[in-house]
Design a protein around this motif. Sequence first.
Motif, PDB file in Angstrom:
ATOM      1  N   ARG A  58       0.870  -1.182   0.000  1.00 22.75           N
ATOM      2  CA  ARG A  58       0.000   0.000   0.000  1.00 22.75           C
ATOM      3  C   ARG A  58       0.901   1.223   0.000  1.00 22.75           C
ATOM      4  O   ARG A  58       1.909   1.258   0.705  1.00 22.75           O
ATOM      5  CB  ARG A  58      -0.911  -0.024   1.218  1.00 22.75           C
ATOM      6  N   LEU A  59       0.538   2.238  -0.790  1.00 28.42           N
ATOM      7  CA  LEU A  59       1.332   3.441  -0.916  1.00 28.42           C
ATOM      8  C   LEU A  59       0.680   4.576  -0.140  1.00 28.42           C
ATOM      9  O   LEU A  59      -0.505   4.859  -0.322  1.00 28.42           O
ATOM     10  CB  LEU A  59       1.469   3.837  -2.391  1.00 28.42           C
ATOM     11  N   PHE A  60       1.453   5.201   0.724  1.00 27.68           N
ATOM     12  CA  PHE A  60       0.963   6.314   1.532  1.00 27.68           C
ATOM     13  C   PHE A  60       1.794   7.554   1.242  1.00 27.68           C
ATOM     14  O   PHE A  60       3.002   7.475   1.034  1.00 27.68           O
ATOM     15  CB  PHE A  60       1.070   6.002   3.030  1.00 27.68           C
ATOM     16  N   GLU A  61       1.123   8.709   1.270  1.00 28.18           N
ATOM     17  CA  GLU A  61       1.803   9.995   1.220  1.00 28.18           C
ATOM     18  C   GLU A  61       1.721  10.601   2.607  1.00 28.18           C
ATOM     19  O   GLU A  61       0.642  10.699   3.187  1.00 28.18           O
ATOM     20  CB  GLU A  61       1.140  10.933   0.222  1.00 28.18           C
ATOM     21  N   VAL A  62       2.872  10.987   3.131  1.00 30.82           N
ATOM     22  CA  VAL A  62       2.936  11.646   4.431  1.00 30.82           C
ATOM     23  C   VAL A  62       3.506  13.036   4.201  1.00 30.82           C
ATOM     24  O   VAL A  62       4.588  13.173   3.618  1.00 30.82           O
ATOM     25  CB  VAL A  62       3.824  10.862   5.427  1.00 30.82           C
ATOM     26  N   GLU A  63       2.773  14.058   4.604  1.00 28.04           N
ATOM     27  CA  GLU A  63       3.251  15.434   4.483  1.00 28.04           C
ATOM     28  C   GLU A  63       3.762  15.899   5.840  1.00 28.04           C
ATOM     29  O   GLU A  63       3.045  15.819   6.837  1.00 28.04           O
ATOM     30  CB  GLU A  63       2.137  16.365   4.000  1.00 28.04           C
ATOM     31  N   VAL A  64       5.018  16.371   5.848  1.00 28.62           N
ATOM     32  CA  VAL A  64       5.676  16.810   7.070  1.00 28.62           C
ATOM     33  C   VAL A  64       6.056  18.287   6.920  1.00 28.62           C
ATOM     34  O   VAL A  64       6.707  18.661   5.934  1.00 28.62           O
ATOM     35  CB  VAL A  64       6.944  15.967   7.355  1.00 28.62           C
ATOM     36  N   LEU A  65       5.651  19.087   7.870  1.00 30.51           N
ATOM     37  CA  LEU A  65       5.963  20.509   7.860  1.00 30.51           C
ATOM     38  C   LEU A  65       7.465  20.699   8.073  1.00 30.51           C
ATOM     39  O   LEU A  65       8.019  20.238   9.069  1.00 30.51           O
ATOM     40  CB  LEU A  65       5.169  21.209   8.969  1.00 30.51           C
ATOM     41  N   ALA A  66       8.129  21.368   7.124  1.00 29.85           N
ATOM     42  CA  ALA A  66       9.584  21.516   7.176  1.00 29.85           C
ATOM     43  C   ALA A  66      10.046  22.390   8.338  1.00 29.85           C
ATOM     44  O   ALA A  66      11.151  22.232   8.831  1.00 29.85           O
ATOM     45  CB  ALA A  66      10.090  22.095   5.856  1.00 29.85           C
ATOM     46  N   LYS A  67       9.201  23.285   8.780  1.00 30.62           N
ATOM     47  CA  LYS A  67       9.586  24.196   9.856  1.00 30.62           C
ATOM     48  C   LYS A  67       9.631  23.507  11.222  1.00 30.62           C
ATOM     49  O   LYS A  67      10.506  23.776  12.032  1.00 30.62           O
ATOM     50  CB  LYS A  67       8.613  25.371   9.894  1.00 30.62           C
ATOM     51  N   SER A  68       8.681  22.590  11.458  1.00 39.16           N
ATOM     52  CA  SER A  68       8.567  22.022  12.800  1.00 39.16           C
ATOM     53  C   SER A  68       8.640  20.494  12.857  1.00 39.16           C
ATOM     54  O   SER A  68       8.828  19.936  13.928  1.00 39.16           O
ATOM     55  CB  SER A  68       7.237  22.450  13.420  1.00 39.16           C
ATOM     56  N   GLY A  69       8.437  19.828  11.726  1.00 40.40           N
ATOM     57  CA  GLY A  69       8.401  18.372  11.727  1.00 40.40           C
ATOM     58  C   GLY A  69       7.031  17.804  12.033  1.00 40.40           C
ATOM     59  O   GLY A  69       6.856  16.598  12.128  1.00 40.40           O
ATOM     60  N   ARG A  70       6.039  18.685  12.153  1.00 41.44           N
ATOM     61  CA  ARG A  70       4.675  18.228  12.434  1.00 41.44           C
ATOM     62  C   ARG A  70       4.091  17.549  11.195  1.00 41.44           C
ATOM     63  O   ARG A  70       4.255  18.022  10.079  1.00 41.44           O
ATOM     64  CB  ARG A  70       3.794  19.413  12.832  1.00 41.44           C
ATOM     65  N   ILE A  71       3.414  16.432  11.390  1.00 44.12           N
ATOM     66  CA  ILE A  71       2.759  15.741  10.286  1.00 44.12           C
ATOM     67  C   ILE A  71       1.457  16.463   9.966  1.00 44.12           C
ATOM     68  O   ILE A  71       0.616  16.673  10.840  1.00 44.12           O
ATOM     69  CB  ILE A  71       2.506  14.260  10.630  1.00 44.12           C
TER      70      ILE A  71
END
Length: 81
Positions: A58-71
Amino acid sequence: MYGNYYHVPGRVTRQRVSMQQAQEIALDRVPGQIVHVDMELEHGVLVYEIFIMTSDNRLFEVEVLAKSGRILKVEEEDDVD
């Protein structure tokens, strides 16, 4: 006058989380193998887009905020190409 010149203000482009750290954060949330990493500017915010293939294909996209590392988002991709 400036043609296709695209200016991104300095405060928007500064990041605190490295690409390696973002990948580790994403893998903590979705275990698997990273197949692609990209960085996008979304609404003036830098976001790592990390695509992970799980052991059950299964393919997942995870977006991570570059400033804080928050998902910001975890989403299963429907179209695996």
